[in-house]
Design a protein around this motif. Structure first.
Motif, mmCIF file in Angstrom:
data_model
loop_
_atom_site.group_PDB
_atom_site.id
_atom_site.type_symbol
_atom_site.label_atom_id
_atom_site.label_comp_id
_atom_site.label_asym_id
_atom_site.label_seq_id
_atom_site.Cartn_x
_atom_site.Cartn_y
_atom_site.Cartn_z
ATOM 1 N N GLN A 48 -4.858 -6.831 -6.469
ATOM 2 C CA GLN A 48 -5.380 -6.678 -5.109
ATOM 3 C C GLN A 48 -5.067 -5.272 -4.602
ATOM 4 O OE1 GLN A 48 -2.684 -9.552 -4.016
ATOM 5 N NE2 GLN A 48 -3.603 -10.972 -5.446
ATOM 6 N N PRO A 49 -6.037 -4.568 -4.056
ATOM 7 C CA PRO A 49 -5.795 -3.190 -3.613
ATOM 8 C C PRO A 49 -4.607 -3.036 -2.673
ATOM 9 C CG PRO A 49 -8.134 -3.606 -3.679
ATOM 10 C CD PRO A 49 -7.475 -4.929 -3.973
ATOM 11 N N ALA A 50 -4.470 -3.938 -1.696
ATOM 12 C CA ALA A 50 -3.345 -3.816 -0.760
ATOM 13 C C ALA A 50 -2.015 -3.915 -1.493
ATOM 14 C CB ALA A 50 -3.445 -4.896 0.315
ATOM 15 N N LEU A 51 -1.945 -4.781 -2.492
ATOM 16 C CA LEU A 51 -0.709 -4.937 -3.258
ATOM 17 C C LEU A 51 -0.462 -3.720 -4.137
ATOM 18 C CD1 LEU A 51 1.645 -6.815 -3.969
ATOM 19 C CD2 LEU A 51 0.198 -7.821 -5.758
ATOM 20 N N VAL A 52 -1.498 -3.211 -4.758
ATOM 21 C CA VAL A 52 -1.375 -2.022 -5.614
ATOM 22 C C VAL A 52 -0.810 -0.846 -4.820
ATOM 23 C CG1 VAL A 52 -2.707 -0.261 -6.857
ATOM 24 C CG2 VAL A 52 -3.167 -2.697 -7.254
ATOM 25 N N LEU A 53 -1.370 -0.604 -3.645
ATOM 26 C CA LEU A 53 -0.924 0.546 -2.852
ATOM 27 C C LEU A 53 0.476 0.331 -2.290
ATOM 28 C CD1 LEU A 53 -4.225 1.490 -0.970
ATOM 29 C CD2 LEU A 53 -3.442 2.136 -3.249
ATOM 30 N N ALA A 54 0.798 -0.911 -1.944
ATOM 31 C CA ALA A 54 2.145 -1.203 -1.445
ATOM 32 C C ALA A 54 3.189 -0.971 -2.528
ATOM 33 C CB ALA A 54 2.222 -2.640 -0.936
ATOM 34 N N TRP A 58 6.422 1.367 -2.438
ATOM 35 C CA TRP A 58 7.727 0.758 -2.659
ATOM 36 C C TRP A 58 8.523 1.521 -3.706
ATOM 37 C CZ3 TRP A 58 10.547 -2.637 -0.069
ATOM 38 C CH2 TRP A 58 11.611 -3.263 -0.699
ATOM 39 N N LEU A 59 7.825 2.034 -4.706
ATOM 40 C CA LEU A 59 8.489 2.760 -5.786
ATOM 41 C C LEU A 59 8.695 4.237 -5.472
ATOM 42 C CD1 LEU A 59 6.764 1.181 -8.933
ATOM 43 C CD2 LEU A 59 9.038 0.686 -8.010
ATOM 44 N N GLY A 60 8.286 4.646 -4.265
ATOM 45 C CA GLY A 60 8.567 6.012 -3.853
ATOM 46 C C GLY A 60 7.440 7.003 -3.995
ATOM 47 N N ALA A 61 6.217 6.532 -4.117
ATOM 48 C CA ALA A 61 5.085 7.457 -4.204
ATOM 49 C C ALA A 61 4.997 8.297 -2.937
ATOM 50 C CB ALA A 61 3.784 6.689 -4.406
ATOM 51 N N PRO A 62 4.748 9.594 -3.064
ATOM 52 C CA PRO A 62 4.646 10.442 -1.862
ATOM 53 C C PRO A 62 3.428 10.082 -1.034
ATOM 54 C CG PRO A 62 3.995 11.663 -3.833
ATOM 55 C CD PRO A 62 4.535 10.351 -4.311
ATOM 56 N N LEU A 63 3.570 10.129 0.258
ATOM 57 C CA LEU A 63 2.454 9.831 1.166
ATOM 58 C C LEU A 63 1.602 11.079 1.328
ATOM 59 C CD1 LEU A 63 4.275 7.665 3.872
ATOM 60 C CD2 LEU A 63 3.139 6.934 1.768
ATOM 61 N N GLU A 64 0.956 11.427 0.236
ATOM 62 C CA GLU A 64 0.129 12.629 0.147
ATOM 63 C C GLU A 64 -1.266 12.242 -0.322
ATOM 64 O OE1 GLU A 64 1.092 15.502 1.164
ATOM 65 O OE2 GLU A 64 3.232 15.112 1.432
ATOM 66 N N PRO A 65 -2.246 13.176 -0.256
ATOM 67 C CA PRO A 65 -3.607 12.852 -0.672
ATOM 68 C C PRO A 65 -3.695 12.358 -2.118
ATOM 69 C CG PRO A 65 -3.590 14.881 0.598
ATOM 70 C CD PRO A 65 -2.149 14.520 0.352
ATOM 71 N N ALA A 79 6.652 1.726 -15.011
ATOM 72 C CA ALA A 79 7.412 1.137 -13.903
ATOM 73 C C ALA A 79 6.466 0.514 -12.883
ATOM 74 C CB ALA A 79 8.276 2.202 -13.246
ATOM 75 N N PHE A 80 5.339 1.162 -12.635
ATOM 76 C CA PHE A 80 4.357 0.646 -11.687
ATOM 77 C C PHE A 80 3.798 -0.691 -12.161
ATOM 78 C CE2 PHE A 80 -0.250 0.254 -11.082
ATOM 79 C CZ PHE A 80 -0.303 0.050 -9.711
ATOM 80 N N VAL A 81 3.388 -0.775 -13.413
ATOM 81 C CA VAL A 81 2.804 -2.013 -13.937
ATOM 82 C C VAL A 81 3.824 -3.145 -13.915
ATOM 83 C CG1 VAL A 81 1.827 -3.121 -15.985
ATOM 84 C CG2 VAL A 81 1.066 -0.831 -15.326
ATOM 85 N N TRP A 198 10.021 -5.097 2.383
ATOM 86 C CA TRP A 198 8.831 -5.283 1.551
ATOM 87 C C TRP A 198 7.644 -5.727 2.416
ATOM 88 C CZ3 TRP A 198 5.925 -4.115 -2.210
ATOM 89 C CH2 TRP A 198 4.928 -4.978 -2.682
ATOM 90 N N LEU A 199 7.879 -6.617 3.374
ATOM 91 C CA LEU A 199 6.807 -7.024 4.274
ATOM 92 C C LEU A 199 6.241 -5.813 5.024
ATOM 93 C CD1 LEU A 199 8.006 -10.350 5.965
ATOM 94 C CD2 LEU A 199 6.360 -10.064 4.112
ATOM 95 N N GLU A 200 7.117 -4.923 5.465
ATOM 96 C CA GLU A 200 6.660 -3.730 6.180
ATOM 97 C C GLU A 200 5.854 -2.815 5.256
ATOM 98 O OE1 GLU A 200 9.862 -1.724 8.123
ATOM 99 O OE2 GLU A 200 10.510 -3.493 9.255
ATOM 100 N N THR A 201 6.268 -2.714 3.998
ATOM 101 C CA THR A 201 5.569 -1.850 3.051
ATOM 102 C C THR A 201 4.168 -2.366 2.769
ATOM 103 O OG1 THR A 201 7.686 -1.280 2.031
ATOM 104 C CG2 THR A 201 5.724 -0.788 0.756
ATOM 105 N N LEU A 202 3.959 -3.654 2.896
ATOM 106 C CA LEU A 202 2.633 -4.229 2.678
ATOM 107 C C LEU A 202 1.646 -3.863 3.782
ATOM 108 C CD1 LEU A 202 3.704 -7.709 1.340
ATOM 109 C CD2 LEU A 202 2.172 -6.147 0.130
#
Length: 331
Positions: A48-54, A58-65, A79-81, A198-202
């Motif tokens: 699910q896209p929302a879960l993928v992006l969350a 959660w793993l620390g991806a930068p909030l960049e383009p 680690a992502f998978v 985790w709820l907030e990250t979603l």
């Protein structure tokens, strides 16, 4: 539906939500074959896209383009998978209680609430929240075509706003809730800071008030956490329902949950609810349940017919995915 199309649809939803970053990330993923192949390494139910992006956040991806996220994603693929494979969508969108509360107000109390896919149980607390609606009824008397309406607990720090088109009674009153419990495959402990994080990250990043609304609802839930049992929506339903007090009307509630059940399992749930001495309030995707038929009125804004509000399987309204807009249907 192809995975790329699911991310394109998510971009449209993110734009409505005001999350420019998720629009960019979703469109980037939709057009990147290598990134999509990485997502496809996870089980189908976890794509699910929302879960993928969350999970990325959660793993620390930068909030960049997107180009920055793409580099990060490919560099952290394993680690992502792994993380995506063990996570589930757990969004507790208390805004959906706006429409749900209008269905509950049609019932005689006291009631016993049993929620399916309850997550942290925040949607089991309608009597502890305040509701505010702007109501537009073109067929009402002149001075009532546009009016404001409030119900619930007026002193609650959680205020849920709703726009309603169509007739509503002059007063909305919720029946007393004397028992509440929920079922979830992976219940969220509202007293666990990591679980709440985790709820907030979603929730999508952006200029929304959803995080603050969630935090306020969690604070209320922590004062008396609802009972949430770990189990399947079908298999655990009867035993949990048997614990409801006999003097209360049992009400089974499902909001945006049944989409995660396979088609046959979904029908098994509907059959299980109907086998109980219970009322059923649902706020689910409009075309999801064969037995819930909701005719779409003319003049709705895009996305405003996403969900059907139904009582005992009969549609009484259609609304957006988050429950912030509702068009009442003729009954």
């Amino acid at each position: 539906m192809l995975l790329a199309d699911r991310f394109r649809d998510h971009a449209v939803a993110a734009e409505r939500e005001g999350s420019a970053l998720y629009v960019d990330w979703s469109l980037g993923l939709a057009s990147d074959a290598e990134a999509l192949r990485l997502v496809e390494r996870a089980p189908e139910a976890r794509r699910q896209p929302a879960l993928v992006l969350a999970v990325c956040r959660w793993l620390g991806a930068p909030l960049e383009p997107w180009p920055v996220l793409r580099d990060w994603l490919l560099a952290h693929g394993d680690a992502f998978v792994a993380e995506l494979g063990r996570r589930q969508t757990q969004v507790n969108d208390v805004r959906r209680l706006g429409p749900v509360s209008l269905a509950l107000a049609r019932l005689e109390g006291p009631i016993a609430l049993l929620e399916i896919g309850a997550s942290a149980g925040l949607c089991l607390l309608p009597d502890r929240f305040a509701f505010r609606a702007s109501v537009r009824d073109p067929d009402g008397p002149g001075d009532e075509r546009l009016r404001s309406l409030a119900w619930g607990d007026p002193d609650s720090p959680v205020a849920i706003d709703l726009h309603v088109d169509g007739p509503l009674p002059g007063r909305v009153e919720l029946p007393p809730v004397v028992w509440r419990a929920g079922i979830d495959l992976d219940p969220v402990d509202v007293t666990d800071p990591a679980a709440v994080s985790w709820l907030e990250t979603l929730l999508p990043p952006g200029p929304t008030e959803r995080v603050e609304l969630l935090r306020r609802a969690v604070a209320i839930a922590r004062s008396a956490p609802p009972r949430i049992v770990r189990g399947d929506a079908v298999d655990a339903l009867r035993d949990l329902a048997a614990g409801a007090p006999p003097e209360a009307q049992l009400v089974v509630v499902s909001t945006g949950t049944l989409v995660y059940l396979p088609g046959r399992r979904r029908q098994a749930f509907v059959d299980a609810v109907r086998a109980l001495d219970a009322r059923w309030v649902s706020y689910e995707r409009r075309d999801l349940l064969h037995d819930v038929v909701a005719e779409v009125p003319d003049g709705l804004a895009p996305g405003a017919d996403f969900a059907a509000l139904a009582l005992d399987g009969r549609a009484i309204g259609v609304g957006d995915a988050h429950g912030t807009r509702l068009r009442m249907l003729p009954v």
